[in-house]
Design an enzyme around this catalytic site. Structure first.
Site, short mmCIF file in Angstrom:
data_model
loop_
_atom_site.label_atom_id
_atom_site.label_comp_id
_atom_site.label_asym_id
_atom_site.label_seq_id
_atom_site.Cartn_x
_atom_site.Cartn_y
_atom_site.Cartn_z
N ARG A 163 0.90 -1.24 -0.07
CA ARG A 163 -0.15 -0.02 -0.06
C ARG A 163 0.77 1.27 0.04
O ARG A 163 0.29 2.25 -0.41
CB ARG A 163 -1.00 0.05 1.04
N CYS A 218 11.52 -16.79 -6.43
CA CYS A 218 12.33 -16.09 -5.27
C CYS A 218 13.69 -15.99 -5.27
O CYS A 218 14.39 -15.34 -4.58
CB CYS A 218 11.77 -16.76 -3.92
N CYS A 221 7.16 -14.69 5.65
CA CYS A 221 7.47 -13.31 5.27
C CYS A 221 6.29 -12.72 4.45
O CYS A 221 5.49 -13.20 4.12
CB CYS A 221 8.61 -13.45 4.13
#
Length: 394
Positions: A19, A82, A213
């Site tokens: 955000r 990743c 995470c």
């Protein structure tokens, strides 16, 4: 590829929640500028660039780097889940070590959405199909995100094999937050306790939400060059990559019916063994490691995969404090993926930045004393593992 290559500059930006993020191209350009400034060179001297991201349209790497200049150099976009950031680093290092170029830039960024990782396409075969088939043989499906089921299953298997207490996994999250408190780039800096970690919503196996995470946005970069190029341009040659290995899945991943191997244990161990053999460095020489702690379970099993402690002794390693300051090897002084955050494309290069700062003595309150070598481990399901050994040479 045994030739040493210089890490002349590193840079990153503070990681954020989705955000609060800036667009990927803004983040990427900023991290690249920071790395170039740290190296003390202009973008015009870069001969190739490797740019990693997982969630983004093709040629996003060009979009991020064009703000630095339109130099016409090859820009290669990289996606390896990743392990994307360290895969970009691997390619940049390989280009320099082979003599193809004298100076390369590795950049990684990610503009992630909120929530758990999800597949981007539902109209074609999943690259995880073989993994899912084996996992379904070994454990029942739950409502947890697929990555939590995989890594949680690995943690559950480890617990059952060695009698490890669930609270031992939670201690890794506590340690992570303590380290991250000293890192201005981290998302989560507030301390937590074993009790708080255990009381957070359950995910799968021993894992709770505070042992996973967070979805994170950010960018990091590194300038890789030959020693000759560095000396010619008056660059810092103090930190080199002295060995590096990349592996993908072996037959054992699928044939051994083992959840720890499903999440990359054999890949990581093989890559680490190759690095130790190539460098002459042993696990006992390592005092600082940035390893892939996407979940606490993966950090725990990776201690053993990297040879930091013998198989079956990870719980003692944790309880003795050998994974933190004052112990045998400081793992994830940055706070790791658990607390610093995990923008998929940026993670491997953020690990690189942290270890270069440690070797230079620039890690401030996170500094591990007397560091001469440093080890990096970055893994992606599907799969790829990259292990990199950095050395302080002057």
């Amino acid at each position: 590829m045994s030739e040493r290559t210089v890490v002349a500059g590193v840079g990153m930006i503070p990681f954020t929640t989705p955000r609060n993020t800036e667009p990927y191209n803004v983040m990427g350009e900023a991290a690249a500028r920071n790395a170039l400034a740290d190296a003390g060179i202009d973008y015009s001297l870069v001969q190739q660039a490797y740019v990693g991201y997982v969630y983004g349209d093709s040629t996003s790497g060009q979009s991020a780097l064009y703000g630095l200049g339109l130099s016409g150099i090859p820009i290669i976009n990289v996606n390896n889940n990743c392990s994307t950031g360290s895969s970009a680093l691997y390619l940049a290092r390989q280009a320099v070590a082979s003599g193809a170029v004298d100076c390369a830039l590795a950049l990684g960024f990610e503009q992630m959405q909120r929530g758990a990782l999800a597949m981007g396409y539902t109209d074609r075969p999943s690259p995880f199909a073989r993994f899912d088939e084996v996992m379904d043989e070994l454990q029942p499906r739950t409502e947890a995100p697929f990555a939590a089921q995989m890594f949680g299953g690995a943690g559950q298997q480890y617990m059952e094999k060695y009698g490890t207490a669930p609270e031992t996994f939670a201690r890794i999250s506590v340690k992570s937050r303590l380290h991250a408190a000293n890192n201005p780039y981290s998302v989560f800096k507030d301390p937590t306790s074993v009790e708080e970690v255990m009381a957070s919503p359950h995910l799968h196996g021993p894992l709770t939400r505070l042992q996973a995470c967070p979805p994170t946005c950010g960018a990091a970069a590194a300038v890789i060059c030959s020693e000759e190029f560095a000396r010619k341009h008056g660059l810092d040659v103090a930190v080199v990559i002295s060995a590096q290995a990349m592996t993908t899945d072996f037959a054992s991943t699928f044939e051994d019916k083992d959840m720890m191997k499903i999440v990359g244990y054999d890949m990581a161990k093989a890559a680490a063994d190759q690095v130790y053999a190539a460098s002459g460095v042993s696990p006992e020489d390592i005092r600082v490691v940035e390893l892939h702690d996407c979940f606490t379970a993966n950090e725990l099993i990776t201690y053993e995969g990297l040879g930091l402690t013998p198989e079956g002794t990870a719980e003692k390693f944790i309880l003795d404090g050998d994974n933190t300051y004052g112990g045998r090897v400081v793992t994830n002084p940055s706070g790791g993926l658990l607390s610093k955050g995990h923008p998929l494309g940026a993670t491997g290069l953020a690990q690189c930045a942290e270890l270069v700062w440690q070797l230079r003595g620039q890690a401030e309150a996170r500094q591990v004393e007397g560091v001469k070598v440093a080890l990096q481990h970055n893994i992606g399901l599907g799969g790829a593992a990259v292990v990199t050994l950095y050395e302080k040479v002057s």
